[in-house]
Design a protein around this motif. Structure first.
Motif, PDB file in Angstrom:
ATOM      1  N   TYR A 118       0.808  -1.219   0.000  1.00 19.49           N
ATOM      2  CA  TYR A 118       0.000   0.000   0.000  1.00 19.49           C
ATOM      3  C   TYR A 118       0.847   1.278   0.000  1.00 19.49           C
ATOM      4  CZ  TYR A 118      -3.521   3.494   0.918  1.00 19.49           C
ATOM      5  OH  TYR A 118      -4.313   4.605   0.823  1.00 19.49           O
ATOM      6  N   ASP A 119       1.800   1.388   0.899  1.00 18.25           N
ATOM      7  CA  ASP A 119       2.592   2.626   0.977  1.00 18.25           C
ATOM      8  C   ASP A 119       3.361   2.880  -0.314  1.00 18.25           C
ATOM      9  OD1 ASP A 119       1.668   3.211   3.525  1.00 18.25           O
ATOM     10  OD2 ASP A 119       3.400   2.308   4.511  1.00 18.25           O
ATOM     11  N   ALA A 120       4.072   1.868  -0.797  1.00 13.91           N
ATOM     12  CA  ALA A 120       4.856   2.028  -2.024  1.00 13.91           C
ATOM     13  C   ALA A 120       3.945   2.262  -3.227  1.00 13.91           C
ATOM     14  CB  ALA A 120       5.739   0.805  -2.258  1.00 13.91           C
ATOM     15  N   CYS A 121       2.844   1.512  -3.299  1.00 15.98           N
ATOM     16  CA  CYS A 121       1.944   1.628  -4.444  1.00 15.98           C
ATOM     17  C   CYS A 121       1.181   2.949  -4.446  1.00 15.98           C
ATOM     18  CB  CYS A 121       0.989   0.439  -4.485  1.00 15.98           C
ATOM     19  SG  CYS A 121       1.813  -1.129  -4.828  1.00 15.98           S
ATOM     20  N   SER A 122       0.705   3.384  -3.301  1.00 16.15           N
ATOM     21  CA  SER A 122      -0.018   4.662  -3.257  1.00 16.15           C
ATOM     22  C   SER A 122       0.937   5.821  -3.542  1.00 16.15           C
ATOM     23  CB  SER A 122      -0.753   4.852  -1.929  1.00 16.15           C
ATOM     24  OG  SER A 122       0.135   4.822  -0.841  1.00 16.15           O
ATOM     25  N   ASP A 123       2.181   5.724  -3.068  1.00 16.84           N
ATOM     26  CA  ASP A 123       3.179   6.749  -3.411  1.00 16.84           C
ATOM     27  C   ASP A 123       3.439   6.761  -4.912  1.00 16.84           C
ATOM     28  OD1 ASP A 123       3.436   7.511  -0.769  1.00 16.84           O
ATOM     29  OD2 ASP A 123       5.384   6.525  -0.470  1.00 16.84           O
ATOM     30  N   GLY A 124       3.557   5.567  -5.495  1.00 14.39           N
ATOM     31  CA  GLY A 124       3.778   5.465  -6.937  1.00 14.39           C
ATOM     32  C   GLY A 124       2.624   6.052  -7.726  1.00 14.39           C
TER      33      GLY A 124
END
Length: 149
Positions: A118-124
């Motif tokens: 979630y954190d990496a994907c939402s940042d992306g």
């Protein structure tokens, strides 16, 4: 739609038709490493970024000036335990006329805080949607990932 799904919204001065065209130019804002058609309901395309992420996406809705929706058919992440987290999720672009411009509401339905990515994907997604796609719409030039090294 889950309230926990990732959503981001912005408004631009361009028409819904211009926004729609930019969203469908996936190679112009997300990645140049896309294979397949991205601009017709029923078509599927493949996204690939190095050895860390690849997915197969089907275009499920394609309503000019209003909506684009994708369904993730297959997915692989190298950097998390559950390499398939996105499978079965939907990626939705809602386009609507607002006073003074056009609003784009991006939702990755099913990308929820419980997901390891979630954190990496939402940042992306924030980078690609609020940065690259917005730039492509406003100036005609996005900042997609370049081809595989």
């Amino acid at each position: 739609m889950s309230n926990n799904s990732f959503t981001t919204t912005f408004t631009v001065d361009q028409t819904p038709e211009t926004v729609f065209a930019a969203i469908n130019n996936v190679r112009g804002w997300w990645s140049q490493d896309i294979e397949g058609k991205t601009d017709r309901a029923g078509e599927a395309f493949d996204y690939h970024y190095r050895d860390s992420h690849r997915c197969r996406i089907k275009v499920t809705e394609h309503v000019p000036g209003k909506r684009v929706a994708w369904h993730v058919l297959d997915n692989y992440f190298s950097f998390i335990d559950d390499k398939t987290e996105w499978i079965g999720t939907d990626i939705i672009f809602d386009i609507s006329r607002k006073s003074g411009g056009t609003e784009i509401r991006f939702t990755h339905q099913g990308l929820v805080p419980d997901y390891e990515c979630y954190d990496a994907c939402s940042d992306g997604w924030s980078t690609f949607i609020n940065g690259s796609l917005r730039s492509l719409i406003a100036s005609g030039k996005g900042t997609p990932l370049s081809g595989t090294p």
